[in-house]
Design a protein around this motif. Sequence first.
Motif, short mmCIF file in Angstrom:
data_model
loop_
_atom_site.label_atom_id
_atom_site.label_comp_id
_atom_site.label_asym_id
_atom_site.label_seq_id
_atom_site.Cartn_x
_atom_site.Cartn_y
_atom_site.Cartn_z
N SER A 95 0.81 -1.21 0.00
CA SER A 95 0.00 0.00 0.00
C SER A 95 0.85 1.27 0.00
O SER A 95 0.36 2.34 -0.34
N SER A 155 -6.43 -3.84 -7.79
CA SER A 155 -6.07 -3.92 -6.38
C SER A 155 -6.49 -5.25 -5.78
O SER A 155 -5.73 -5.86 -5.01
N ASP A 180 -8.82 0.31 -11.22
CA ASP A 180 -8.17 0.34 -9.90
C ASP A 180 -8.72 -0.70 -8.94
O ASP A 180 -7.96 -1.40 -8.27
N PRO A 226 -6.59 -2.68 -15.93
CA PRO A 226 -6.36 -1.27 -15.60
C PRO A 226 -7.51 -0.57 -14.86
O PRO A 226 -7.61 0.64 -14.89
N VAL A 257 1.59 1.22 -4.13
CA VAL A 257 0.42 1.35 -5.01
C VAL A 257 -0.81 1.62 -4.15
O VAL A 257 -0.81 1.40 -2.94
N ASP A 258 -1.85 2.08 -4.82
CA ASP A 258 -3.10 2.37 -4.12
C ASP A 258 -3.87 1.06 -3.89
O ASP A 258 -4.25 0.39 -4.85
N GLN A 266 -7.18 -0.63 -2.60
CA GLN A 266 -8.57 -0.27 -2.36
C GLN A 266 -9.03 -0.80 -1.00
O GLN A 266 -8.51 -1.79 -0.49
#
Length: 144
Positions: A28, A120, A116, A114, A31-32, A34
């Motif tokens: 985290s 994730s 999110d 692609p 990268v983002d 969720q």
Amino acid sequence: RSGRLLLIPLATLVTSAAVSFGLLYFLSLVVDVQVITPPLCMSLLIAMSVDYSLFLLTRFREELLKLGVGGEDAAISIESVQEAIKSTMTTSGATILLSGFTLLTAFAFLAVIPVDLIGSLGQGACLTLGLMVVVNLTLAPALL
């Protein structure tokens, strides 16, 4: 029937969860991740870890009975246990590895989408599932 054997799925679950969520935290930072990813990972972790542990324990018990040392009062030698673990890992271990690889491949495809949310989920599931398979194929036999 053995209380000690009941602790093996719990040990693999706790170990997998601790390592997975620790690594998920570091993921985290890069990268983002969720908000829905950790609950999905925990659900996947509980389901698959218990399932894989039960595969191993059931096969281990069958191997001990096949060797004639699985009775309630029977003394079990170290050599018998080692032989049962070897046979268990040859059969159920291969099944777990193949099953885990199949799921890992499916989630890896999700990880590259692609979108999110889906990406994730795929990344978190890959991380969790990969570690869970490794823990079940190493820690569970060690605890037997």
